[in-house]
Design an enzyme around this catalytic site. Structure first.
Site: not given
Lengths: 121, 130, 95, 121, 130, 95
Positions: E77-79
């Protein structure tokens, strides 16, 4: 790592209404950080990202154009604008905030067939 | 005049949370009253307390919380829309056996009837679509 | 008489849907991406003379359109937006 | 409670791609529960909500048409379909899963001006 | 062949989470490998553990969690996208002084570089847009 | 040669954008709301003969379009979707 692939990031959506413009540009910069061959294309409402004199302070957002200078800094290969999209919006190159390569549909077709990875936003 | 607002868009997916916030402030500044702000569909994401945007971007949920508390606004988040999308308070966390909750201060979970009631009881219901 | 808000660019169906059903005496307020219609002659071409059209100033300025707004379109600030919603009998949002 | 207001719920979006269709119908039913005068209009891609033979089991969603019978049960006043939207999609009344009132733009203009509250979805 | 998937849409706002899930299963069933599934933009909402949809609707985040654990998939998940939208793990909750976290089991928060790396290392990168 | 997926109905700009730039030998796979284009003669009118067009069966069935799909459009299931992505050199998504 393998030989660099060629990435084309396509921006078809306007700035501000959604976060698409900012998050697409982050991907373009990241491909450049990975030393890939990166180019960026603006078409449809994505053209609006390039308009001069944007000032979104009153809608409490950041200027979507603020990171464009980074494209050059990170050696992004080319910035294209689709001619048909520009014309459909009654706009021309003088309305844009940076130098771009205006490209017709024929050349665009060739450009796209020669990319390894195309990411639409 | 008595206004109610309905907000259907999530922060970052829609400008609705920005426009509605500026509009809500202008309603107060113009001397009108706000009966209710109703968050529906993806608009329920305005009510999370777990967002941490970069310092140079507006913290939209936190800004709503302050506005709601400062002006004592009835801010209702549609409970059915919120449960589907993972926005819950402690009571619902217990009911559905979830390990935590994320509803920000000032917001209330309640039914869709609160939107219809807002339409009936207000002079104007203004929708901010996704 | 209704105030119609439109928040999408002319590329989307919201504007044409609104124009198909808008009645005489009603008005349009362009907000968010709707303001791109304020620089494009096509969507209101036939109706500009009959319809009162407003555009939200903050969105015009954000998008770099201040110098390009077509004559006949009046810009309003957020308090002007509130005043319009009070002035008309109801507000309908197209998105 | 005051005299009932008239609510018009407008559906302009397709089913399944987003949850808009279901959540719009929930609002229509709720206005009826509050004993308001409720009608529902389908236009643009909203027309697609009314197509016969929908079966979304393979995309693991519920049939968007499943709650339509509720409209009658809750005494929803009228269900309208915009003629122009139907024609633009190459569809006609025989393609729809329930009886509706097909309405032209002129009558639609009148209908809309006479509503107290119009909710678009 | 080695596949990676990029998912940009949130449950209920987009069909992308449904289509991508069916596609991911078909990749496995076809004997191919999945290098990574990357959740970006509003797609980060696929990774919440607080959603409680009605029993007759698919529980999209829970379904991902099971798929990821069953097939040992690298699900990133893109932080930056997730912090903006209120999807965080315990570590980020501590860092940003938030009272709770909501990242579901199986998902990892990491940088956007993981999307680009997936594009470079996979034979096919398939995007499921909002 | 590219497989282009389209997930929006013909009312949106995705299809026309894709058709402006698609090259010979490339193909289109209609998914999600993109399948509405499979019953509407207009968008592919001039290009149907040159282009290979597929549509995702689950989405066709979900939307009640099974009896209406235009001739020349081939339906595929999710494994067929995977096979197409493997068959073409890359996949581009229009949304």
């Amino acid at each position: 790592m393998m030989n660099p692939k060629s990435f084309l990031i396509i921006n078809r959506h306007s700035p501000y209404q959604t976060n698409s413009a900012k998050e697409a540009l982050d991907v373009a910069l990241m491909t450049a950080v990975f030393n890939q061959k990166t180019s960026v294309l603006f078409m449809d409402d994505g053209i609006y990202q390039l308009l001069k004199k944007q000032d979104p302070t009153d809608i409490t957002q950041k200027n979507s154009a603020a990171t464009f200078p980074m494209l050059e800094m990170y050696d992004v290969d080319a910035v294209y604008v689709e001619q048909a999209s520009l014309e459909a919006r009654n706009l021309n190159e003088q309305d844009l905030l940076m130098p771009v390569q205006v490209i017709d549909s024929e050349s665009l077709r060739e450009l796209i067939e020669n990319q390894t990875i195309i990411l639409n936003f | 005049m008595i206004f109610s607002l309905a907000i259907y868009g999530a922060p970052y997916a829609s400008q609705a949370p920005d426009t509605a916030y500026q509009f809500a402030n202008a309603v107060i500044a113009s001397g009108h009253k706000i009966h209710r702000i109703f968050f529906y569909m993806d608009g329920v994401q305005n009510a999370t307390k777990l967002a941490s945007p970069p310092q140079d971007e507006a913290d939209i949920p936190a800004r709503w919380s302050r506005f709601i508390l400062d002006h004592q606004i009835d801010a209702v988040v549609c409970i059915a829309a919120a449960l589907r999308r993972g926005v819950i308070n402690e009571e619902e966390a217990n009911r559905y056996d979830k390990p935590s909750s994320n509803l920000a201060e000032g917001f209330t979970l309640s039914g869709l009837g609160q939107l219809v009631e807002a339409g009936i009881e207000s002079d104007r219901l203004v929708t901010f679509g996704y | 008489m209704i105030l119609h808000t439109i928040n999408k660019s002319p590329q989307h169906s919201a504007i044409s849907a609104c124009l198909r059903i808008i009645g005489k005496g009603s008005a349009i307020l362009l907000i968010e991406d709707g303001v791109y219609a304020a620089i494009s002659p096509s969507p209101f071409h036939n109706q500009l003379c009959d319809l009162k059209i407003y555009a939200l100033e903050a969105d015009i300025k954000a998008r770099g359109l201040s110098d390009k707004v077509l004559p006949g379109i009046e810009t309003v600030d957020y308090q002007g937006f509130v005043a319009l919603t009070a002035q008309y009998d109801s507000v309908q949002s197209w998105f």
